[in-house]
Enzyme design. Structure first.
Site, PDB file in Angstrom:
ATOM      1  N   CYS A 385       0.821  -1.194  -0.027  1.00  9.60           N
ATOM      2  CA  CYS A 385       0.009   0.059  -0.126  1.00  9.60           C
ATOM      3  C   CYS A 385       1.050   1.389  -0.219  1.00  9.60           C
ATOM      4  O   CYS A 385       1.415   1.760  -0.914  1.00  9.60           O
ATOM      5  CB  CYS A 385      -0.854   0.097   1.120  1.00  9.60           C
ATOM      6  SG  CYS A 385      -2.424   0.684   0.745  1.00  9.60           S
ATOM      7  N   HIS A 511      -3.732  -5.052   0.348  1.00  7.11           N
ATOM      8  CA  HIS A 511      -2.960  -5.357   1.570  1.00  7.11           C
ATOM      9  C   HIS A 511      -3.200  -7.133   1.590  1.00  7.11           C
ATOM     10  O   HIS A 511      -3.918  -7.593   2.251  1.00  7.11           O
ATOM     11  CB  HIS A 511      -3.955  -5.244   3.103  1.00  7.11           C
ATOM     12  CG  HIS A 511      -3.597  -3.601   3.172  1.00  7.11           C
ATOM     13  ND1 HIS A 511      -2.441  -3.126   3.936  1.00  7.11           N
ATOM     14  CD2 HIS A 511      -4.021  -2.460   2.705  1.00  7.11           C
ATOM     15  CE1 HIS A 511      -2.353  -1.819   3.895  1.00  7.11           C
ATOM     16  NE2 HIS A 511      -3.421  -1.415   3.240  1.00  7.11           N
ATOM     17  N   GLU A 513      -1.497  -9.187   3.412  1.00  4.69           N
ATOM     18  CA  GLU A 513      -1.506  -9.739   4.757  1.00  4.69           C
ATOM     19  C   GLU A 513      -2.800 -10.024   5.288  1.00  4.69           C
ATOM     20  O   GLU A 513      -2.986 -11.005   6.184  1.00  4.69           O
ATOM     21  CB  GLU A 513      -0.834  -8.629   5.575  1.00  4.69           C
ATOM     22  CG  GLU A 513      -1.435  -7.396   6.125  1.00  4.69           C
ATOM     23  CD  GLU A 513      -1.293  -6.323   5.085  1.00  4.69           C
ATOM     24  OE1 GLU A 513      -1.267  -6.611   3.977  1.00  4.69           O
ATOM     25  OE2 GLU A 513      -1.483  -5.211   5.446  1.00  4.69           O
TER      26      GLU A 513
HETATM   27  N1  GLN Z   1      -1.727   6.783   3.021  1.00  3.21           N
HETATM   28  C1  GLN Z   1      -1.852   6.223   1.823  1.00  3.21           C
HETATM   29  C2  GLN Z   1      -3.151   6.244   1.275  1.00  3.21           C
HETATM   30  O1  GLN Z   1      -4.355   6.565   2.008  1.00  3.21           O
HETATM   31  C3  GLN Z   1      -1.645   4.477   1.972  1.00  3.21           C
HETATM   32  C4  GLN Z   1      -2.619   3.856   2.662  1.00  3.21           C
HETATM   33  C5  GLN Z   1      -2.128   2.665   3.483  1.00  3.21           C
HETATM   34  O2  GLN Z   1      -0.895   2.373   3.369  1.00  3.21           O
HETATM   35  N2  GLN Z   1      -2.976   1.784   3.951  1.00  3.21           N
HETATM   36  O3  GLN Z   1      -3.335   6.197  -0.008  1.00  3.21           O
END
Ligand code: GLN
Length: 538
Positions: A385, A511, A513
């Site tokens: 992410c 994600h 995970e």
């Molecule tokens: N802050 C980033 C976004 O909002 C990444 C979010 C995250 O890593 N879950 O896109």
């Protein structure tokens, strides 16, 4: 008749109620039964989405985009219970629903009260989780500690359900602490008091799970049984295990907890098939290789903030029969001129770098530096992410030479906002539940690492982010040397990036995970750990 198991906690918090509830779920499934897991959080937040990881640990995301307590992650790792918005209840949600009904006039002029209106709402939510015909058992974990003001309506709902269903159909499992005092002696008094407190709200526990540093011996368990009106077989020692939490189902099974619960509830089942759990523990115990993985992120002081990431790394290790040593690196420590000069030393000895998700500006430059180091040194790099967005910023700064390139999240005035909001998002002001949340599909490019890792053309993973790889910069950045290896099915959004020619580098906007399990590691984690093991051998 469907069965209910309520799991509560006494003495203090953080005793591992979630792992206890999940382990019971795993044992029931090992006996061929169908289980649903439910977490109750007595706080007023409607969901965990707006809570800081420092306060509450990781926000776990379900397929349907619920932002929940991290205990749902345990449920997902230990059991096959489907997890959705319905599997997580908070006080905020319950009151919101009841107040909305009141405003709609649905209480027909009656006075709306905690009992029965709030408790009825709680009961109907609990029962709806297990309503499908195939479900045998719903396991309900009540967060907090019995005696807290906040949890009183939930315990009252549990008491009513146990009364209405009958104690042969609804049982109570209470998790308590057996502390050790100086001299190494184990003490039962806090447990006795904790059980009294539960009895005061009208619930007689059927099972006591005793958390302790070392095994609670038979004599002590008999004494506790005698004091608390719990049958001796229902008093279980949940002492620390030297291996992994994935041994807890086996620890409970050895003490006959699953058999006891099923006997109490009159449920017939096959013998427990625990082969998969035994394999997990064996592989954990006897690693054949090792790797050191540097995780460069923001919330390093609080272990729970990246709970699912740590667990998925262990799953990847188990899948490779390897031992993984995790080196937690606060990314802000990699910032500034001194760190720049000393980066080799700061990252020395790690076989790979993982940059996990995160929000907010602090530490971003340190992550970019770690990514550059991995790219230049040929070290495996895995970005999740935010970690993928870091690859985009790093490529723009160091391959294209745009020193001012940034994400609009961290510098809204950057002349090169290579990560930004979509046009229709720019006006969003409400922070609860307004991100791209939950599962969606990615199409993986032929010949890419990600395609090889999954062995599929299309995958579904969970998202939780607001910002995206800016489409305006796709072509230039790709030409400079960051390949785009996955897109949303309509091609509109970037889902993965890679460094072509690098031993192993993959950033994903989702994600993975959240769907990793000890018995079935997420493919990317399995492949990343294998790459780190290979790097270590070099
Ligand atoms: N802050 C980033 C976004 O909002 C990444 C979010 C995250 O890593 N879950 O896109």
């Amino acid at each position: 008749m469907k069965k209910l198991i309520f799991v509560t906690g006494g003495v203090c918090s953080s005793l591992g109620k979630g792992v206890a509830a999940s382990s019971i779920g795993a044992l029931m499934e090992a006996r061929g039964l169908s289980v649903r897991m439910l977490k109750i959080d007595p706080y007023l937040n409607v969901d965990a989405g707006t809570m800081s990881p420092y306060q509450h640990g990781e926000v776990y995301v379900t397929d349907d985009g619920a932002e929940t307590d991290l205990d749902l992650g345990n449920y997902g790792r230990f059991t096959n219970s489907p997890l959705s918005k319905a599997n997580s209840i908070t006080t905020g949600q319950v009151y919101q629903a009841v107040i909305n009904k009141e405003r709609e006039g649905r209480f027909l002029g009656r006075t709306v009260q905690v009992i029965p209106h709030i408790t009825d709402e709680i009961k109907s939510r609990i029962l709806s989780v297990g309503k499908d015909p195939e479900v045998d058992i719903t396991i309900v974990e009540v967060g907090g500690t019995v005696g807290d003001m906040e949890s009183i309506p939930f315990l009252e709902a549990a008491r009513q359900l146990i009364h209405e269903y009958g104690r042969q159909n609804a049982v109570s499992v209470h998790v308590t602490l057996i502390p050790t005092v100086s001299g190494g002696e184990l003490k039962t008094k806090p447990t006795q008091h904790a059980v009294k407190e539960l009895q005061e709200v009208g619930i007689q526990p059927d099972v006591l799970v005793l958390r302790a540093g070392e095994p609670v011996d038979e004599g002590m368990r008999r004494k506790i049984a005698g004091f608390t009106n719990v049958e001796f077989e229902g008093v279980v020692s949940a002492h620390d295990v030297p291996t992994t939490i994935y041994e807890i189902p086996l620890l409970f099974h050895e003490q006959g907890l699953d058999a006891f619960l099923l006997r109490k509830m009159g449920v017939e089942s096959r013998h427990a098939d625990l082969k998969a759990w035994k394999e997990v523990v064996r592989k954990f115990r006897e690693p054949k290789a090792r790797a050191r993985i540097g995780v460069v992120g923001k919330y390093m002081e609080l272990h729970d903030a990246y709970k699912s990431v740590w667990e998925a790394l262990y799953h990847g290790a188990i899948a490779n029969e390897a031992a993984v040593e995790i080196v937690k690196i606060d990314s802000s420590r990699l910032e500034g001129p001194a760190a720049e000069a000393g980066i080799d030393e700061l990252l020395s000895g790690v076989d790979g770098i993982l940059v996990p998700g995160g929000f907010g500006e602090r530490g971003i430059d340190g992550m970019v530096r770690a990514a550059r180091w991995a790219r230049e040194k040929g070290k495996p790099y895995f970005g999740i992410c935010l970690g993928m967005q870091i690859m985009v910023i790093e490529a723009a700064r160091n391959l294209l030479g745009w020193a001012d390139a940034h994400s609009a999240e961290f510098n809204p005035d950057s002349p090169h906002p290579v990560v930004g909001l979509l046009e229709d998002q720019v006006d969003v002001k409400n922070y609860g539940g307004t991100m791209r949340l939950g599962k969606s599909d990615s199409v993986l490019k032929e010949g890419s690492l990600i395609r090889a890792v999954y062995g599929a053309e299309r995958v579904s993973e969970r998202h939780r982010h607001r910002y995206e790889f800016s489409n305006a910069y796709r072509a230039e950045i790709e030409k400079a040397g960051l390949s785009i290896s996955a897109l949303t099915p309509d091609g509109g959004l970037v889902e993965a990036c890679e460094w072509p020619g690098h031993p192993w580098a993959l950033g994903v906007q989702f994600h993975p995970e959240f769907k990793s399990r000890p018995v079935a590691a997420a493919p990317i984690f399995k492949s990343f750990v294998a790459a780190c093991v290979a790097n270590g051998k070099k």
